[in-house]
Scaffold this motif. Sequence first.
Motif, PDB file in Angstrom:
ATOM      1  N   ASP A 115       0.835  -1.199   0.000  1.00 38.03           N
ATOM      2  CA  ASP A 115       0.000   0.000   0.000  1.00 38.03           C
ATOM      3  C   ASP A 115       0.875   1.256   0.000  1.00 38.03           C
ATOM      4  O   ASP A 115       1.748   1.416   0.860  1.00 38.03           O
ATOM      5  CB  ASP A 115      -0.904  -0.009   1.238  1.00 38.03           C
ATOM      6  N   LEU A 116       0.629   2.138  -0.988  1.00 39.57           N
ATOM      7  CA  LEU A 116       1.377   3.387  -1.086  1.00 39.57           C
ATOM      8  C   LEU A 116       0.560   4.616  -0.700  1.00 39.57           C
ATOM      9  O   LEU A 116       1.066   5.744  -0.773  1.00 39.57           O
ATOM     10  CB  LEU A 116       1.885   3.585  -2.525  1.00 39.57           C
ATOM     11  N   MET A 117      -0.700   4.420  -0.290  1.00 39.28           N
ATOM     12  CA  MET A 117      -1.560   5.585  -0.049  1.00 39.28           C
ATOM     13  C   MET A 117      -1.015   6.508   1.032  1.00 39.28           C
ATOM     14  O   MET A 117      -1.255   7.715   1.002  1.00 39.28           O
ATOM     15  CB  MET A 117      -2.975   5.137   0.310  1.00 39.28           C
ATOM     16  N   GLY A 118      -0.297   5.963   1.993  1.00 38.38           N
ATOM     17  CA  GLY A 118       0.249   6.790   3.062  1.00 38.38           C
ATOM     18  C   GLY A 118       1.504   7.536   2.683  1.00 38.38           C
ATOM     19  O   GLY A 118       1.973   8.391   3.449  1.00 38.38           O
ATOM     20  N   ARG A 119       2.075   7.227   1.525  1.00 38.62           N
ATOM     21  CA  ARG A 119       3.295   7.900   1.081  1.00 38.62           C
ATOM     22  C   ARG A 119       2.960   9.208   0.367  1.00 38.62           C
ATOM     23  O   ARG A 119       1.855   9.398  -0.153  1.00 38.62           O
ATOM     24  CB  ARG A 119       4.092   6.990   0.145  1.00 38.62           C
ATOM     25  N   ALA A 120       3.924  10.098   0.293  1.00 37.63           N
ATOM     26  CA  ALA A 120       3.728  11.384  -0.367  1.00 37.63           C
ATOM     27  C   ALA A 120       3.491  11.191  -1.861  1.00 37.63           C
ATOM     28  O   ALA A 120       3.979  10.233  -2.473  1.00 37.63           O
ATOM     29  CB  ALA A 120       4.954  12.271  -0.152  1.00 37.63           C
TER      30      ALA A 120
END
Length: 315
Positions: A115-120
């Motif tokens: 999951d990349l949603m929490g990354r900038a």
Amino acid sequence: MLATAVDALPTGESLLYEPKWDGFRCLAETGPVRMSSKSDKPLNQKFPEIADALAALPEGLLLDGEIIRWAEDGRLDFQALLRRNSASVRRARALSRSEPCHLVVFDLLRVGGRDLMGRALSHRRGELERLMGLVEQPSPLTLGWQTDNPEVAMQWWEDMPAVGVEGVMIKDGRRSYRPGSRGWRKWKHRVTTEAIVGGVVGHARAPRALILGRVDSVTGELRVAGRTTDLSPEQSEELAPHMVKTDDHPWPRTLAATWGSEGRQHYTQVEPHVVVEVSPDSAEVAGRWRHVVRYVRVRPDLTPEDVPKDLGTET
């Protein structure tokens, strides 16, 4: 993730700009391929050429993008998307060959199941660019444009409505992806122009919205061109004295609507002699403004003959 409308181009540290494509928003997963609309409607069978291209990508991806169709005249063709959306499986496959569409990918939310949603956004964009570098072109998959230069964004905003691009998206490169939130901004290209009032939503003496018309340059007939946003009480009061109900009208009693989720638009027919100034965006479909337009003011100084024909913005 959604956007809030703004009236000017914001500038500042870490802001990124993208064209606002006029198409169908699409979330696309791989392994297996699943394409879905904003309302979670499955799209695989409607756009098989895109689904086939997604199947060639690594498993465990989640992409955010916009399905568009470039017409032969170089403009975006939203009508082609509507044809595809209502087509049978067999017909959609045939249209994928005669009217191929593209998925403009502008965000990467998952890669390899991670999951990349929490990354900038800037991090997600870097990973997306690496992924799209693996896609052999030409392909139904294309990387969305992005710039950190506000002068380039302004040039897009000024030039791209000519091909049907609605405006510019503004995103903060430091921010995470928050589904359902309006953390992005959109600056849509609008102009003011005139239209003829052919009907009102509600009563002639208390209009809630206006049904707008334009004269067809080929047939000379008054055609439905669009619908305004809901009027304020002050605007309704301003317009009411000008509205005259009639039973002698060129339009049917109910209209097939292309605005929002309404199936048919019920309205009161009025004598088509009042001219109003409105502010539409650049999106068109089937000879109408696709989105509701903003009412600006009544123009008692103009006659229907002064109004541009078709959907032109100038006489």
